[in-house]
Design a protein around this motif. Sequence first.
Motif, PDB file in Angstrom:
ATOM      1  N   PHE A 180      56.022 -15.487  13.333  1.00 30.71           N
ATOM      2  CA  PHE A 180      56.407 -16.492  14.319  1.00 30.71           C
ATOM      3  C   PHE A 180      57.882 -16.811  14.157  1.00 30.71           C
ATOM      4  CE2 PHE A 180      51.889 -17.040  13.775  1.00 30.71           C
ATOM      5  CZ  PHE A 180      51.453 -17.130  15.078  1.00 30.71           C
ATOM      6  N   ASP A 181      58.515 -17.187  15.252  1.00 24.91           N
ATOM      7  CA  ASP A 181      59.917 -17.564  15.230  1.00 24.91           C
ATOM      8  C   ASP A 181      60.101 -19.053  14.949  1.00 24.91           C
ATOM      9  OD1 ASP A 181      61.028 -14.951  16.080  1.00 24.91           O
ATOM     10  OD2 ASP A 181      59.802 -15.369  17.843  1.00 24.91           O
ATOM     11  N   LEU A 182      59.103 -19.837  15.313  1.00 24.22           N
ATOM     12  CA  LEU A 182      59.254 -21.283  15.275  1.00 24.22           C
ATOM     13  C   LEU A 182      57.906 -21.920  14.975  1.00 24.22           C
ATOM     14  CD1 LEU A 182      61.110 -23.775  16.198  1.00 24.22           C
ATOM     15  CD2 LEU A 182      60.066 -23.434  18.427  1.00 24.22           C
ATOM     16  N   ILE A 183      57.927 -22.939  14.142  1.00 19.05           N
ATOM     17  CA  ILE A 183      56.745 -23.782  13.928  1.00 19.05           C
ATOM     18  C   ILE A 183      57.134 -25.200  14.312  1.00 19.05           C
ATOM     19  CG2 ILE A 183      55.190 -24.830  12.245  1.00 19.05           C
ATOM     20  CD1 ILE A 183      55.229 -22.297  10.652  1.00 19.05           C
ATOM     21  N   ARG A 184      56.290 -25.818  15.124  1.00 17.69           N
ATOM     22  CA  ARG A 184      56.472 -27.209  15.521  1.00 17.69           C
ATOM     23  C   ARG A 184      55.218 -27.945  15.091  1.00 17.69           C
ATOM     24  NH1 ARG A 184      53.978 -30.796  18.387  1.00 17.69           N
ATOM     25  NH2 ARG A 184      55.053 -32.197  19.773  1.00 17.69           N
ATOM     26  N   GLU A 185      55.396 -29.045  14.375  1.00 18.66           N
ATOM     27  CA  GLU A 185      54.228 -29.805  13.932  1.00 18.66           C
ATOM     28  C   GLU A 185      54.498 -31.298  14.011  1.00 18.66           C
ATOM     29  OE1 GLU A 185      53.408 -29.505   9.580  1.00 18.66           O
ATOM     30  OE2 GLU A 185      55.096 -28.137   9.583  1.00 18.66           O
ATOM     31  N   ASP A 186      53.431 -32.056  14.253  1.00 17.24           N
ATOM     32  CA  ASP A 186      53.512 -33.511  14.298  1.00 17.24           C
ATOM     33  C   ASP A 186      53.255 -34.083  12.912  1.00 17.24           C
ATOM     34  OD1 ASP A 186      53.992 -33.764  17.027  1.00 17.24           O
ATOM     35  OD2 ASP A 186      51.866 -33.747  17.520  1.00 17.24           O
ATOM     36  N   LEU A 187      53.991 -35.112  12.553  1.00 14.63           N
ATOM     37  CA  LEU A 187      53.709 -35.846  11.324  1.00 14.63           C
ATOM     38  C   LEU A 187      52.909 -37.081  11.706  1.00 14.63           C
ATOM     39  CD1 LEU A 187      56.083 -34.046  10.326  1.00 14.63           C
ATOM     40  CD2 LEU A 187      56.722 -35.942   8.878  1.00 14.63           C
ATOM     41  N   SER A 188      51.588 -37.005  11.531  1.00 18.83           N
ATOM     42  CA  SER A 188      50.769 -38.151  11.914  1.00 18.83           C
ATOM     43  C   SER A 188      49.442 -38.150  11.155  1.00 18.83           C
ATOM     44  CB  SER A 188      50.512 -38.133  13.414  1.00 18.83           C
ATOM     45  OG  SER A 188      49.842 -36.953  13.803  1.00 18.83           O
ATOM     46  N   PRO A 189      49.267 -38.847  10.078  1.00 26.35           N
ATOM     47  CA  PRO A 189      50.293 -39.601   9.360  1.00 26.35           C
ATOM     48  C   PRO A 189      51.076 -38.719   8.391  1.00 26.35           C
ATOM     49  CG  PRO A 189      48.192 -39.970   8.301  1.00 26.35           C
ATOM     50  CD  PRO A 189      47.936 -39.086   9.499  1.00 26.35           C
ATOM     51  N   PHE A 190      50.580 -37.499   8.158  1.00 30.87           N
ATOM     52  CA  PHE A 190      51.314 -36.564   7.314  1.00 30.87           C
ATOM     53  C   PHE A 190      51.247 -35.208   8.006  1.00 30.87           C
ATOM     54  CE2 PHE A 190      47.222 -37.860   5.490  1.00 30.87           C
ATOM     55  CZ  PHE A 190      46.460 -36.729   5.705  1.00 30.87           C
ATOM     56  N   PRO A 191      52.086 -34.257   7.619  1.00 29.29           N
ATOM     57  CA  PRO A 191      52.150 -32.991   8.353  1.00 29.29           C
ATOM     58  C   PRO A 191      50.888 -32.149   8.188  1.00 29.29           C
ATOM     59  CG  PRO A 191      53.612 -32.952   6.437  1.00 29.29           C
ATOM     60  CD  PRO A 191      53.050 -34.331   6.516  1.00 29.29           C
ATOM     61  N   PRO A 192      50.494 -31.417   9.237  1.00 28.33           N
ATOM     62  CA  PRO A 192      49.325 -30.546   9.114  1.00 28.33           C
ATOM     63  C   PRO A 192      49.545 -29.409   8.121  1.00 28.33           C
ATOM     64  CG  PRO A 192      50.269 -30.381  11.317  1.00 28.33           C
ATOM     65  CD  PRO A 192      51.026 -31.451  10.586  1.00 28.33           C
ATOM     66  N   THR A 193      50.791 -29.137   7.776  1.00 29.77           N
ATOM     67  CA  THR A 193      51.031 -28.142   6.725  1.00 29.77           C
ATOM     68  C   THR A 193      50.890 -28.786   5.346  1.00 29.77           C
ATOM     69  OG1 THR A 193      53.408 -28.537   6.907  1.00 29.77           O
ATOM     70  CG2 THR A 193      52.527 -26.621   8.062  1.00 29.77           C
ATOM     71  N   PHE A 194      50.740 -30.089   5.303  1.00 26.12           N
ATOM     72  CA  PHE A 194      50.523 -30.896   4.105  1.00 26.12           C
ATOM     73  C   PHE A 194      51.440 -30.447   2.963  1.00 26.12           C
ATOM     74  CE2 PHE A 194      47.608 -32.834   0.771  1.00 26.12           C
ATOM     75  CZ  PHE A 194      47.932 -34.122   1.105  1.00 26.12           C
ATOM     76  N   LEU A 195      50.918 -29.882   1.885  1.00 28.11           N
ATOM     77  CA  LEU A 195      51.762 -29.501   0.746  1.00 28.11           C
ATOM     78  C   LEU A 195      52.722 -28.366   1.081  1.00 28.11           C
ATOM     79  CD1 LEU A 195      49.154 -29.749  -2.151  1.00 28.11           C
ATOM     80  CD2 LEU A 195      50.894 -31.425  -1.485  1.00 28.11           C
ATOM     81  N   LEU A 196      52.369 -27.534   2.097  1.00 35.90           N
ATOM     82  CA  LEU A 196      53.271 -26.452   2.498  1.00 35.90           C
ATOM     83  C   LEU A 196      54.565 -26.993   3.100  1.00 35.90           C
ATOM     84  CD1 LEU A 196      50.896 -23.769   4.069  1.00 35.90           C
ATOM     85  CD2 LEU A 196      51.988 -23.738   1.816  1.00 35.90           C
ATOM     86  N   SER A 197      54.575 -28.271   3.494  1.00 30.83           N
ATOM     87  CA  SER A 197      55.805 -28.849   4.034  1.00 30.83           C
ATOM     88  C   SER A 197      56.882 -28.980   2.957  1.00 30.83           C
ATOM     89  CB  SER A 197      55.529 -30.210   4.675  1.00 30.83           C
ATOM     90  OG  SER A 197      55.070 -31.131   3.700  1.00 30.83           O
ATOM     91  N   LEU A 198      56.491 -28.833   1.695  1.00 30.42           N
ATOM     92  CA  LEU A 198      57.445 -28.903   0.591  1.00 30.42           C
ATOM     93  C   LEU A 198      58.119 -27.558   0.325  1.00 30.42           C
ATOM     94  CD1 LEU A 198      55.187 -30.998  -1.796  1.00 30.42           C
ATOM     95  CD2 LEU A 198      57.287 -31.802  -0.695  1.00 30.42           C
ATOM     96  N   PHE A 199      57.674 -26.507   1.015  1.00 28.10           N
ATOM     97  CA  PHE A 199      58.171 -25.156   0.763  1.00 28.10           C
ATOM     98  C   PHE A 199      58.685 -24.519   2.042  1.00 28.10           C
ATOM     99  CE2 PHE A 199      54.747 -26.085  -2.206  1.00 28.10           C
ATOM    100  CZ  PHE A 199      55.379 -25.865  -3.426  1.00 28.10           C
ATOM    101  N   ARG A 200      59.649 -23.629   1.905  1.00 26.34           N
ATOM    102  CA  ARG A 200      60.134 -22.837   3.043  1.00 26.34           C
ATOM    103  C   ARG A 200      59.034 -21.869   3.463  1.00 26.34           C
ATOM    104  NH1 ARG A 200      64.039 -24.807   5.653  1.00 26.34           N
ATOM    105  NH2 ARG A 200      65.619 -25.731   4.358  1.00 26.34           N
ATOM    106  N   LEU A 201      58.888 -21.698   4.755  1.00 29.48           N
ATOM    107  CA  LEU A 201      57.921 -20.742   5.296  1.00 29.48           C
ATOM    108  C   LEU A 201      58.686 -19.635   6.006  1.00 29.48           C
ATOM    109  CD1 LEU A 201      55.177 -23.150   6.705  1.00 29.48           C
ATOM    110  CD2 LEU A 201      55.166 -21.891   4.550  1.00 29.48           C
ATOM    111  N   PRO A 202      58.061 -18.467   6.200  1.00 29.17           N
ATOM    112  CA  PRO A 202      58.774 -17.327   6.800  1.00 29.17           C
ATOM    113  C   PRO A 202      58.935 -17.442   8.315  1.00 29.17           C
ATOM    114  CG  PRO A 202      56.518 -16.715   6.317  1.00 29.17           C
ATOM    115  CD  PRO A 202      56.703 -18.107   5.793  1.00 29.17           C
ATOM    116  N   VAL A 203      59.689 -18.452   8.750  1.00 29.17           N
ATOM    117  CA  VAL A 203      60.007 -18.641  10.166  1.00 29.17           C
ATOM    118  C   VAL A 203      61.484 -18.994  10.275  1.00 29.17           C
ATOM    119  CG1 VAL A 203      57.692 -19.360  10.898  1.00 29.17           C
ATOM    120  CG2 VAL A 203      59.305 -21.067  10.108  1.00 29.17           C
ATOM    121  N   SER A 204      62.070 -18.714  11.447  1.00 29.78           N
ATOM    122  CA  SER A 204      63.493 -19.017  11.643  1.00 29.78           C
ATOM    123  C   SER A 204      63.771 -20.513  11.689  1.00 29.78           C
ATOM    124  CB  SER A 204      63.984 -18.388  12.949  1.00 29.78           C
ATOM    125  OG  SER A 204      63.797 -17.007  12.909  1.00 29.78           O
TER     126      SER A 204
END
Length: 196
Positions: A78-102
């Motif tokens: 994927f080129d882009l990930i868009r996520e809502d923070l409500s109340p925390f991100p759906p990537t949860f702990l993955l939000s602490l790490f870089r993911l392979p997207v631009s």
Amino acid sequence: REVGKRLVSSGHEVVVLAGKTNIQDPPFEILDGMKLFHKKVLPDWLLRKFPAPHYFSLAAANLFLMFHLYFFLKKERFDLIREDLSPFPPTFLLSLFRLPVSKRIAVVHNLPGTLKGWLWYYGPVYGAAGFLFDRLLRAGRLKYDRIVCAARWLADDLRRSPQIAGKVSYVPNGIDLNLFLPGRDQDNPASHQRLL
């Protein structure tokens, strides 16, 4: 949903990764041209008892989607990930790490600010988690390239955190998708962006 539909009509590929929050949700469907994956985050007996809009199933989706996303990103690009923070991100702990997207974008609609506010809005478990991720966001620990706020007051509040001030944008609900059209070669697949 409307933004995704309009992006599809402009030639982009949009994939939605969502938690199964209702027992009737199919595992996969194409909705308005978007590929929608409903991933199991709770056993069916709990979904029957707490279907969306009950907050339990929605919070479970935010807690457990990170596992599905991790394996999703191992198979797909994927080129882009868009996520809502409500109340925390759906990537949860993955939000602490870089993911392979631009580019990775967080959309923030409301941050109660104080622990008391978080607990009042979301209760003890989700409120505490939300407060923790609010602090991590403001400290610049979450790996987002852009932070979009639908409210000007929230954008102004987040800009007071020096670690993220340059990443924060105010974009009122809605978007001018014509900004994505000029100069794009509709017949060149390499010019297409994939949005998750």
